[in-house]
Design a protein around this motif. Structure first.
Motif, PDB file in Angstrom:
ATOM      1  N   ALA A 318      16.401  36.358  79.259  1.00  0.00           N
ATOM      2  CA  ALA A 318      15.897  36.645  77.961  1.00  0.00           C
ATOM      3  C   ALA A 318      16.797  37.877  77.544  1.00  0.00           C
ATOM      4  N   ASP A 319      17.239  38.720  78.438  1.00  0.00           N
ATOM      5  CA  ASP A 319      18.103  39.969  77.810  1.00  0.00           C
ATOM      6  C   ASP A 319      19.161  39.477  76.998  1.00  0.00           C
ATOM      7  N   PHE A 320      19.849  38.387  77.422  1.00  0.00           N
ATOM      8  CA  PHE A 320      21.021  37.723  77.011  1.00  0.00           C
ATOM      9  C   PHE A 320      20.723  37.443  75.555  1.00  0.00           C
ATOM     10  N   ARG A 321      19.557  36.473  75.492  1.00  0.00           N
ATOM     11  CA  ARG A 321      19.051  36.150  74.405  1.00  0.00           C
ATOM     12  C   ARG A 321      19.093  37.033  73.230  1.00  0.00           C
ATOM     13  N   LYS A 322      18.229  38.237  73.707  1.00  0.00           N
ATOM     14  CA  LYS A 322      18.139  39.220  72.711  1.00  0.00           C
ATOM     15  C   LYS A 322      19.280  39.914  72.358  1.00  0.00           C
ATOM     16  N   ASP A 323      20.496  40.144  73.100  1.00  0.00           N
ATOM     17  CA  ASP A 323      21.680  40.594  72.895  1.00  0.00           C
ATOM     18  C   ASP A 323      22.214  39.585  71.769  1.00  0.00           C
ATOM     19  N   ILE A 324      22.406  38.459  72.143  1.00  0.00           N
ATOM     20  CA  ILE A 324      22.723  37.364  71.041  1.00  0.00           C
ATOM     21  C   ILE A 324      22.040  37.533  69.640  1.00  0.00           C
ATOM     22  N   ALA A 325      20.729  37.707  69.707  1.00  0.00           N
ATOM     23  CA  ALA A 325      19.902  37.872  68.462  1.00  0.00           C
ATOM     24  C   ALA A 325      20.207  39.185  67.592  1.00  0.00           C
ATOM     25  N   ASN A 326      20.824  40.179  68.255  1.00  0.00           N
ATOM     26  CA  ASN A 326      21.304  41.395  67.823  1.00  0.00           C
ATOM     27  C   ASN A 326      22.537  41.409  67.141  1.00  0.00           C
ATOM     28  N   ILE A 327      23.435  40.242  67.289  1.00  0.00           N
ATOM     29  CA  ILE A 327      24.732  40.102  66.637  1.00  0.00           C
ATOM     30  C   ILE A 327      24.331  40.400  65.402  1.00  0.00           C
ATOM     31  N   ARG A 328      25.290  41.040  64.802  1.00  0.00           N
ATOM     32  CA  ARG A 328      25.010  41.356  63.229  1.00  0.00           C
ATOM     33  C   ARG A 328      25.716  40.193  62.576  1.00  0.00           C
ATOM     34  N   MET A 329      24.907  39.507  61.708  1.00  0.00           N
ATOM     35  CA  MET A 329      25.342  38.417  60.778  1.00  0.00           C
ATOM     36  C   MET A 329      25.223  38.701  59.357  1.00  0.00           C
ATOM     37  N   ASP A 330      24.060  38.261  58.841  1.00  0.00           N
ATOM     38  CA  ASP A 330      23.611  38.428  57.506  1.00  0.00           C
ATOM     39  C   ASP A 330      24.939  38.422  56.610  1.00  0.00           C
ATOM     40  N   GLY A 331      25.465  37.423  56.491  1.00  0.00           N
ATOM     41  CA  GLY A 331      26.674  37.480  55.504  1.00  0.00           C
ATOM     42  C   GLY A 331      26.585  38.015  54.192  1.00  0.00           C
ATOM     43  N   PRO A 332      27.761  38.973  53.903  1.00  0.00           N
ATOM     44  CA  PRO A 332      27.601  39.750  52.621  1.00  0.00           C
ATOM     45  C   PRO A 332      28.392  38.982  51.606  1.00  0.00           C
ATOM     46  N   ALA A 333      28.557  38.064  51.675  1.00  0.00           N
ATOM     47  CA  ALA A 333      29.622  37.522  50.594  1.00  0.00           C
ATOM     48  C   ALA A 333      29.273  35.926  50.164  1.00  0.00           C
ATOM     49  N   GLY A 334      29.807  35.608  49.070  1.00  0.00           N
ATOM     50  CA  GLY A 334      29.532  34.102  48.597  1.00  0.00           C
ATOM     51  C   GLY A 334      30.777  33.606  47.944  1.00  0.00           C
ATOM     52  N   LYS A 335      30.353  32.336  47.252  1.00  0.00           N
ATOM     53  CA  LYS A 335      31.776  31.931  46.563  1.00  0.00           C
ATOM     54  C   LYS A 335      30.876  31.417  45.275  1.00  0.00           C
ATOM     55  N   VAL A 336      31.732  31.218  44.223  1.00  0.00           N
ATOM     56  CA  VAL A 336      31.538  30.764  43.017  1.00  0.00           C
ATOM     57  C   VAL A 336      32.994  29.861  42.445  1.00  0.00           C
ATOM     58  N   ASN A 337      32.719  28.494  42.363  1.00  0.00           N
ATOM     59  CA  ASN A 337      33.797  27.779  42.296  1.00  0.00           C
ATOM     60  C   ASN A 337      33.732  27.188  40.770  1.00  0.00           C
ATOM     61  N   PHE A 338      34.772  27.303  39.863  1.00  0.00           N
ATOM     62  CA  PHE A 338      34.740  26.880  38.426  1.00  0.00           C
ATOM     63  C   PHE A 338      35.669  25.481  38.313  1.00  0.00           C
ATOM     64  N   VAL A 339      35.420  24.739  37.227  1.00  0.00           N
ATOM     65  CA  VAL A 339      36.324  23.969  36.586  1.00  0.00           C
ATOM     66  C   VAL A 339      36.283  24.335  35.386  1.00  0.00           C
ATOM     67  N   LEU A 340      37.501  24.552  34.847  1.00  0.00           N
ATOM     68  CA  LEU A 340      37.769  25.230  33.352  1.00  0.00           C
ATOM     69  C   LEU A 340      38.541  24.273  32.587  1.00  0.00           C
ATOM     70  N   SER A 341      38.349  24.354  31.317  1.00  0.00           N
ATOM     71  CA  SER A 341      39.142  23.535  30.420  1.00  0.00           C
ATOM     72  C   SER A 341      40.383  24.256  30.021  1.00  0.00           C
ATOM     73  N   GLU A 342      40.466  25.523  30.395  1.00  0.00           N
ATOM     74  CA  GLU A 342      41.800  26.015  30.160  1.00  0.00           C
ATOM     75  C   GLU A 342      41.981  27.230  31.135  1.00  0.00           C
ATOM     76  N   GLU A 343      43.161  27.600  31.241  1.00  0.00           N
ATOM     77  CA  GLU A 343      43.480  28.825  32.132  1.00  0.00           C
ATOM     78  C   GLU A 343      43.079  29.980  31.841  1.00  0.00           C
ATOM     79  N   PRO A 344      42.260  30.751  32.690  1.00  0.00           N
ATOM     80  CA  PRO A 344      41.896  32.252  32.234  1.00  0.00           C
ATOM     81  C   PRO A 344      43.241  33.103  31.640  1.00  0.00           C
ATOM     82  N   ARG A 345      42.830  33.759  30.482  1.00  0.00           N
ATOM     83  CA  ARG A 345      43.774  34.609  29.858  1.00  0.00           C
ATOM     84  C   ARG A 345      43.282  35.973  30.388  1.00  0.00           C
ATOM     85  N   VAL A 346      43.864  36.431  31.173  1.00  0.00           N
ATOM     86  CA  VAL A 346      43.734  37.679  31.625  1.00  0.00           C
ATOM     87  C   VAL A 346      44.125  38.836  30.834  1.00  0.00           C
ATOM     88  N   GLN A 347      43.448  39.785  30.298  1.00  0.00           N
ATOM     89  CA  GLN A 347      43.961  40.712  29.652  1.00  0.00           C
ATOM     90  C   GLN A 347      45.024  41.773  30.305  1.00  0.00           C
TER      91      GLN A 347
END
Length: 529
Positions: A318-347
């Motif tokens: 039970a203590d091992f499972r508790k330690d595993i449960a306490n590993i910090r996960m809660d991912g702080p990132a995501g992804k957004v993927n795009f298909v574009l009709s033209e190349e981004p013109r970065v200023q």
């Protein structure tokens, strides 16, 4: 059929482990829940209906620390793997329509710094030399287990000698430097050493990917060292590369190498449970009901999924499972993927930049905004100042899209896994709209060029790729969860409390990223028993 080893999950670490075990003559089966191998290192269509044939690296998107030993031993280039170095390696776009590049060539970088940070030039190169030197002390531990702090007797002496051998040339100044960078605050380090805000933000943009904590929190300076570890075919420090065919090309090359070595790989074969009898793993049961017998089971799943979902609770303390449960996960990132009709013109993107030199740019907040954004996300809210790292992969790789289409993949942080109010079903498209709006501030043509997009908040990454709480590294890459602390202090050598069950994924040392190192190390540990 009786197998020597059954591997849960065909992510790149599972495939790496399978290949080395097969080289040693073991009969190996790899079981993958999805219809495609690779875990987070896959290339998929953004939207088959709106943009057929437009493919992107759905999750992981740049190759940086893929071990040259793995590339060589698995003969990945002969199976089609081709990587092109990113040049510049990092590039930041700013609100004043300026774009600052981080070049690997000293002369070009010196010229760039003279333009945006004239008072920081000498200090920048002096620190770069120091960081590269310190990173070399950590490098050997990448392809070997971390120190075993629980070793006794002769093994303890052996572990001590291994540490002495690795660090025997360390000076007192080097020891202080390692401690400072492994435990210190990135923001405070940058404020202490540099005057230029743009230089600080350029360095920030490459130092805290997917990590919990704003730049002023302890332990955030560690990224300065980790991004100077070597990678690629030649083992070059701080190497970053575009993969032709997307990140899935790495996984596909590994898959083909495994098949040629005699590994059996089964897709659409989700594992329901790891079977244990008398304290020893004896195989797995699939969700289809099929049982597969194996003398050893290796899990490429993260520690929480392995021990809290796949292994029956009665088989673990039970203590091992508790330690595993306490590993910090809660991912702080995501992804957004795009298909574009033209190349981004970065200023501000220099006219002299070639097509490939325009292929990446980071929209980076100030250090204070990044700190505030992390704190906002930690409260379960979507920040206003999102950190958006952009790669226009189609500028380097024309196999990803037909003519007239452009693939833009955006890594976004900081994001909350758990929302304070509501759920991601109602906020997902808000995130996509916010990223689109931010892109439009720097490249005004982008919002009107969107043909299709796919949005992955942390729970979406969890659902698609089976990574608990959407954490791309199988656990936060903070010091208390690294080295001999990963995943737990007593279980950092790929073994588990269940005899014959091993971990081989990013939740083990040396951690996340597409490196192949956890799979390599875990396979060697199994073969040494």
């Amino acid at each position: 059929m009786q197998y020597d080893i059954a591997i849960v999950g065909a992510g790149h670490n599972g495939l790496t482990a399978a290949a080395y075990l097969a080289m040693a003559g073991r009969r190996v089966v790899v079981l993958e829940r999805r219809h495609i191998v690779g875990g987070c290192a896959v290339t998929e269509e953004v939207d088959p209906d709106l943009a057929p044939g437009c493919r992107v690296s759905t999750a992981s998107y740049i190759a940086s620390m893929l071990r040259p030993e793995v590339i060589r031993d698995l003969k990945l280039p002969s199976y089609g793997l081709k990587m092109v170095a990113c040049s510049p390696g990092v590039q930041a776009a700013f609100e004043d329509r300026d774009v600052v590049s981080w070049w690997s060539e000293k002369a070009k970088m010196q010229q760039e710094l003279q333009r945006v940070a004239p008072h920081d030039v000498d200090r920048f190169f002096a620190i770069e030399v120091e960081l590269k030197r310190l990173a070399t002390y950590l490098q050997p531990f990448f392809l070997e287990p971390p120190p075993d702090v629980y070793a006794k007797g002769a093994r303890r002496l052996k572990e001590g000698w291994r540490l002495i051998r690795r660090f025997r040339t360390l000076s007192g100044e080097d020891i202080g430097g390692l401690v400072r960078f492994l435990t210190g605050s990135l923001g405070e380090f940058l404020d202490r050493n540099f005057e230029s805000d743009k230089l600080k933000r350029l360095i920030l943009s490459n130092s805290l990917y997917g990590k919990h904590g704003g730049p002023y929190q302890p332990g955030t300076a560690m990224g300065l060292l980790f991004h100077l570890l070597s990678g690629g075919e030649t083992g070059q420090q701080a190497w970053q590369g575009h993969v032709i065919g997307g990140m899935g090309a790495i996984s596909e090359a590994m898959r083909t190498a495994c098949v040629d070595l005699g590994v059996e790989i089964r897709i659409d074969a989700a594992v329901k449970s790891i079977d244990v009898a008398n304290g020893r793993a004896k195989g797995v049961t699939l969700e289809s009901g099929e049982s597969i017998d194996a003398n050893i089971v290796m899990s490429n799943a993260d520690p929480k999924r392995t021990f809290l979902s796949l292994v029956d609770a009665s088989e673990l303390d039970a203590d091992f499972r508790k330690d595993i449960a306490n590993i910090r996960m809660d991912g702080p990132a995501g992804k957004v993927n795009f298909v574009l009709s033209e190349e981004p013109r970065v200023q501000g993107m220099p006219d002299s930049h070639s097509k490939s030199e325009r292929s990446l740019f980071t929209l980076i907040p100030t250090l204070t905004e990044a700190e505030d954004s992390y704190n906002t996300a930690a409260r379960g809210q979507l920040p206003d100042h999102l950190w958006v790292d952009c790669v226009l992969a189609s500028n380097v790789d024309d196999t990803l899209a037909p003519t007239g289409r452009h693939l833009l993949t955006c890594f976004v942080q900081y994001l909350p896994y758990r929302l304070q109010n509501g759920n991601w079903d109602s906020l997902r498209e808000v995130l996509g709209d916010r990223v689109t709006e931010i892109l439009g501030r720097y490249a005004p043509n982008v919002p009107g060029a969107v043909i299709a997009r796919s949005v992955f908040a942390p729970p979406d990454l969890e659902a698609r790729f089976g990574i608990t709480e959407g954490n791309i590294f199988h656990g936060d890459i903070s010091l208390e969860q690294m080295f001999f602390m990963r995943p737990l202090p007593k279980w950092s050598h790929y073994k588990t409390p269940i005899e014959g069950l091993y971990l081989c994924g990013a939740g083990t040392h040396p951690g996340g990223g597409v490196t192949g190192a956890p799979g390599f190390n875990a396979a060697r540990m199994v073969l040494s028993q």
